[in-house]
Design an enzyme around this catalytic site. Structure first.
Site, mmCIF file in Angstrom:
data_model
loop_
_atom_site.group_PDB
_atom_site.id
_atom_site.type_symbol
_atom_site.label_atom_id
_atom_site.label_comp_id
_atom_site.label_asym_id
_atom_site.label_seq_id
_atom_site.Cartn_x
_atom_site.Cartn_y
_atom_site.Cartn_z
ATOM 1 N N ARG A 20 0.821 -1.232 0.000
ATOM 2 C CA ARG A 20 0.000 0.000 0.000
ATOM 3 C C ARG A 20 0.851 1.276 0.000
ATOM 4 N NH1 ARG A 20 -2.375 -3.505 -1.151
ATOM 5 N NH2 ARG A 20 -4.255 -4.443 -0.296
ATOM 6 N N SER A 52 -10.956 -0.745 3.285
ATOM 7 C CA SER A 52 -10.330 -0.984 4.593
ATOM 8 C C SER A 52 -9.787 0.336 5.115
ATOM 9 C CB SER A 52 -9.167 -1.967 4.455
ATOM 10 O OG SER A 52 -9.656 -3.210 4.054
ATOM 11 N N GLU A 106 -4.915 3.475 6.002
ATOM 12 C CA GLU A 106 -4.762 3.177 4.568
ATOM 13 C C GLU A 106 -5.456 4.280 3.766
ATOM 14 O OE1 GLU A 106 -5.468 -0.904 3.375
ATOM 15 O OE2 GLU A 106 -6.170 -0.262 1.406
#
Ligand SMILES: Cc1cc2nc3c(=O)[nH]c(=O)nc-3n(C[C@H](O)[C@H](O)[C@H](O)COP(=O)(O)OP(=O)(O)OC[C@H]3O[C@@H](n4cnc5c(N)ncnc54)[C@H](O)[C@@H]3O)c2cc1C
Length: 304
Positions: A160, A210, A300
């Site tokens: 990520r 998420s 995130e």
């Protein structure tokens, strides 16, 4: 000027979380050339600007945005010999389904991830142990007023993460390179993944995916690992959802923002949620996980 500036546009409907105030000046653009033209104009006019795309990983501020906001959405793609050249604003879902249709392997695990290819490159989007970086050949960027290609190594992809979170490059186009696969098998994998995803992401859900990143197990020390059930480590990562559920956050709520009662890492806007409520709830959750596990959760999502 080949673009239209719109004034006083509500940001909330432009993000999947449906949060945010009003932006004073907004432009939507499809093509890389259009984006370059807007940036040149903004620089000439001394206008600070910010860019987003599909709005599926951002939390817009409640107070809105004073800077010019440019949404890069739409564009073209062309494929040949397992290579695909894609404008940044093209939906990832479109590219995944095109590549599967060609029998090209590499993006099938990303089936169902919303947003654009440009957005996916920034956050190295992925799922089920795979990420977009696996098929990236090079990325065309605007670096200040300079247009250039940067290769995969220079993208510094990791879980990520990418150079695009560190530097203010604008992504214009992406060149992807695939392996040859079996079309039927790729379609089967894709369908199975979409089915699994529907269990977490119900139709019409207002969320940014998420909320926190999972934890890379090898980043933890022995003491931190001692409190983690070994069978919870998946693809080398400890799901943030597991840590959050262990501290009992399911169903917690601050104002209009609720943690799903079936998943600890899913923030849902129940209708009138705000960015300040999101931040408040995120801080409470981080405290709980830090206290019990000595682990620091990291967002995130990106606060815009
Ligand atoms: C229901 C749901 C499920 C999701 N599932 C997953 C998942 O399984 N895996 C996963 O990784 N993510 C997932 N996400 C998060 C999100 O879909 C991805 O992060 C997606 O790649 C973001 O793309 P976007 O176009 O929406 O980017 P945006 O949210 O619009 O922007 C994200 C960031 O990228 C920057 N950016 C966007 N375009 C450009 C550009 N052209 N140049 C420079 N910077 C740019 C923005 O400034 C911002 O900082 C999910 C989200 C939702 C809502």
């Amino acid at each position: 000027m080949n673009f239209k500036v719109q004034n006083n546009i509500a940001l909330a409907p432009l993000s999947t979380f449906q949060i945010g105030g009003v932006v004073r000046e907004y432009i939507q653009v499809e093509s890389p050339e259009g984006l370059v033209e807007i940036v040149e104009w903004a620089n000439e006019e001394n206008k600070p600007f910010r860019v987003f795309a599909g709005g599926s990983n951002v939390v817009f501020p409640d107070e809105g945005v004073q800077d010019l906001v440019v949404q890069v959405k739409g564009g073209k793609y062309a494929g040949n010999m397992r290579e695909l050249v894609v404008d940044a604003g093209v939906d990832l879902v479109q590219v995944v389904s095109y590549s599967i249709g060609q029998g090209w392997k590499g993006l099938e695990s990303l089936s169902g991830i919303p947003g654009t290819v440009g957005g996916a490159i920034v956050g190295n989007a992925g799922a089920y142990g795979h990420s977009i970086s696996e098929v990236v050949e090079k990325v065309e960027v605007l670096d200040g007023d300079k247009r250039c290609f940067i290769n995969k190594e220079e993208c510094s992809f990791s879980y990520r993460e990418s150079v695009f979170k560190q530097k203010s490059y604008l992504i214009l186009r992406v060149v992807l390179k695939f392996e040859l696969g079996n079309r039927e098998e790729l379609e089967k994998t894709s369908k199975e993944i979409i089915k699994k995803r529907e269990v977490k992401y119900h139709p019409g859900i207002k969320c940014p995916g998420s909320f926190f990143k999972n934890i890379i197990a090898s980043d933890l020390n022995e003491e931190q690992l001692r409190n983690i059930e070994k069978n919870k480590i998946v693809y080398g990562k400890i799901p943030a959802g597991y840590l959050l559920e262990e501290v009992g956050v399911k169903g917690m709520r601050v104002g209009g923002i609720e943690i799903a009662d079936y998943h600890g890492n899913l923030f849902i806007n129940k209708g009138n949620g705000t960015a300040s409520q999101v931040k408040k709830l995120a801080a409470i959750l981080k405290d709980k996980v830090r206290e019990k596990f000595g682990i620091e959760l990291e967002e995130e999502i990106r606060y815009f």
